[in-house]
Design a protein around this motif. Structure first.
Motif, mmCIF file in Angstrom:
data_model
loop_
_atom_site.group_PDB
_atom_site.id
_atom_site.type_symbol
_atom_site.label_atom_id
_atom_site.label_comp_id
_atom_site.label_asym_id
_atom_site.label_seq_id
_atom_site.Cartn_x
_atom_site.Cartn_y
_atom_site.Cartn_z
ATOM 1 N N ASP A 1 0.874 -1.081 0.390
ATOM 2 C CA ASP A 1 -0.216 -0.296 -0.039
ATOM 3 C C ASP A 1 0.712 1.493 0.257
ATOM 4 O O ASP A 1 1.450 1.917 0.790
ATOM 5 C CB ASP A 1 -0.963 -0.163 1.413
ATOM 6 N N GLN A 2 1.072 1.648 -1.211
ATOM 7 C CA GLN A 2 2.502 2.516 -1.179
ATOM 8 C C GLN A 2 2.105 3.363 -2.482
ATOM 9 O O GLN A 2 1.672 2.597 -3.551
ATOM 10 C CB GLN A 2 3.794 2.429 -1.352
ATOM 11 N N PRO A 3 2.959 4.835 -2.751
ATOM 12 C CA PRO A 3 2.690 5.295 -4.147
ATOM 13 C C PRO A 3 3.309 4.253 -5.317
ATOM 14 O O PRO A 3 4.379 3.821 -4.758
ATOM 15 C CB PRO A 3 3.431 6.622 -3.410
ATOM 16 N N ALA B 1 1.351 0.687 -10.559
ATOM 17 C CA ALA B 1 1.941 0.988 -11.053
ATOM 18 C C ALA B 1 3.142 -0.042 -12.218
ATOM 19 O O ALA B 1 3.306 -0.387 -13.276
ATOM 20 C CB ALA B 1 2.584 2.612 -12.089
ATOM 21 N N SER B 2 3.784 -0.215 -10.992
ATOM 22 C CA SER B 2 4.971 -1.501 -10.904
ATOM 23 C C SER B 2 4.741 -2.501 -11.845
ATOM 24 O O SER B 2 4.853 -3.348 -11.926
ATOM 25 C CB SER B 2 5.722 -0.797 -10.024
ATOM 26 N N ILE B 3 2.705 -3.215 -10.751
ATOM 27 C CA ILE B 3 2.555 -4.278 -11.687
ATOM 28 C C ILE B 3 2.040 -4.230 -13.355
ATOM 29 O O ILE B 3 2.756 -4.846 -13.671
ATOM 30 C CB ILE B 3 1.115 -4.360 -10.605
ATOM 31 N N ALA B 4 1.431 -3.026 -13.544
ATOM 32 C CA ALA B 4 1.386 -2.746 -14.605
ATOM 33 C C ALA B 4 2.261 -2.881 -15.643
ATOM 34 O O ALA B 4 2.247 -3.399 -17.153
ATOM 35 C CB ALA B 4 0.296 -1.623 -14.836
ATOM 36 N N ARG B 5 3.534 -2.646 -15.637
ATOM 37 C CA ARG B 5 4.914 -2.156 -16.256
ATOM 38 C C ARG B 5 5.176 -3.711 -15.815
ATOM 39 O O ARG B 5 5.704 -4.142 -17.205
ATOM 40 C CB ARG B 5 6.055 -1.661 -15.489
ATOM 41 N N ARG B 6 4.919 -4.265 -14.730
ATOM 42 C CA ARG B 6 5.662 -6.155 -14.376
ATOM 43 C C ARG B 6 4.794 -6.715 -15.820
ATOM 44 O O ARG B 6 5.413 -7.397 -16.820
ATOM 45 C CB ARG B 6 6.165 -6.654 -13.357
ATOM 46 N N LEU B 7 3.502 -6.740 -16.303
ATOM 47 C CA LEU B 7 2.924 -7.503 -16.397
ATOM 48 C C LEU B 7 3.171 -6.569 -18.891
ATOM 49 O O LEU B 7 3.113 -7.298 -19.430
ATOM 50 C CB LEU B 7 0.835 -7.313 -17.051
ATOM 51 N N ALA B 8 2.905 -4.956 -18.766
ATOM 52 C CA ALA B 8 3.186 -4.595 -19.751
ATOM 53 C C ALA B 8 4.636 -5.347 -21.057
ATOM 54 O O ALA B 8 4.609 -5.532 -21.753
ATOM 55 C CB ALA B 8 3.328 -3.794 -19.812
ATOM 56 N N ASP B 9 6.035 -5.318 -19.763
ATOM 57 C CA ASP B 9 7.505 -6.146 -19.942
ATOM 58 C C ASP B 9 7.242 -7.676 -21.151
ATOM 59 O O ASP B 9 8.201 -8.051 -21.527
ATOM 60 C CB ASP B 9 8.251 -5.797 -19.391
ATOM 61 N N ALA B 10 5.972 -8.204 -19.911
ATOM 62 C CA ALA B 10 5.471 -9.540 -20.368
ATOM 63 C C ALA B 10 4.859 -9.880 -21.524
ATOM 64 O O ALA B 10 4.510 -10.898 -21.828
ATOM 65 C CB ALA B 10 5.991 -10.352 -19.103
ATOM 66 N N GLY B 11 4.709 -8.378 -21.795
ATOM 67 C CA GLY B 11 3.683 -8.438 -23.180
ATOM 68 C C GLY B 11 2.391 -8.883 -23.286
ATOM 69 O O GLY B 11 1.386 -9.652 -24.183
ATOM 70 N N VAL B 12 1.821 -8.794 -21.677
ATOM 71 C CA VAL B 12 0.441 -8.793 -21.173
ATOM 72 C C VAL B 12 -0.299 -7.510 -21.024
ATOM 73 O O VAL B 12 -0.214 -6.595 -20.757
ATOM 74 C CB VAL B 12 0.575 -9.594 -19.274
ATOM 75 N N ASN B 13 -1.592 -7.555 -21.552
ATOM 76 C CA ASN B 13 -2.581 -6.192 -21.550
ATOM 77 C C ASN B 13 -3.204 -6.435 -20.136
ATOM 78 O O ASN B 13 -4.152 -7.981 -20.094
ATOM 79 C CB ASN B 13 -2.614 -6.233 -23.008
ATOM 80 N N LEU B 14 -3.523 -5.741 -19.658
ATOM 81 C CA LEU B 14 -4.192 -5.430 -18.266
ATOM 82 C C LEU B 14 -5.622 -5.040 -18.794
ATOM 83 O O LEU B 14 -5.842 -3.757 -19.391
ATOM 84 C CB LEU B 14 -3.485 -4.403 -17.671
ATOM 85 N N GLN B 15 -6.852 -5.341 -18.705
ATOM 86 C CA GLN B 15 -7.706 -4.899 -19.317
ATOM 87 C C GLN B 15 -8.905 -5.031 -18.114
ATOM 88 O O GLN B 15 -9.944 -4.521 -18.785
ATOM 89 C CB GLN B 15 -8.300 -6.704 -20.031
ATOM 90 N N GLN C 1 -3.115 -4.982 6.504
ATOM 91 C CA GLN C 1 -1.479 -4.940 7.011
ATOM 92 C C GLN C 1 -1.098 -5.216 6.116
ATOM 93 O O GLN C 1 0.234 -5.143 5.646
ATOM 94 C CB GLN C 1 -1.408 -6.188 7.288
ATOM 95 N N GLY C 2 -0.732 -3.281 5.354
ATOM 96 C CA GLY C 2 0.008 -2.745 4.396
ATOM 97 C C GLY C 2 0.228 -3.067 2.734
ATOM 98 O O GLY C 2 0.413 -2.632 2.070
#
Length: 83
Positions: free
Chosen positions: A25-27, A31-45, A54-55
């Protein structure tokens, strides 16, 4: 049943597998999850925040390649869902 109701109402929707993962739970965490998916060629729908505990934020995602996303994120699938 949900599919039938949405189609009868002429709604546009994406049907896919729901993947559950967590993020700190931090700024920038989502975005980091979206970047990891994009780097793997996965589109977030689709993405929804299920809870904070607990954080950590628990997220549910819909993607165009659930198998790759699962490997990239270590996510689990609680069952198919329309997102």
């Amino acid at each position: 049943t949900a599919r039938q109701v949405l189609r009868a109402g002429k709604y546009t929707f994406i049907e896919g597998e729901a993947l559950v993962t967590s993020a700190p739970d931090q700024p920038g965490a989502v975005a980091s999850i979206a970047r990891r998916l994009a780097d793997a060629g996965v589109n977030l729908q689709g993405l929804a925040i299920l809870s904070w505990h607990q954080g950590k934020a628990e997220l549910v995602l819909s993607v165009d390649d659930p198998d790759v996303a699962r490997r990239v994120l270590g996510a689990h699938a609680p069952g198919g869902a329309v997102i």
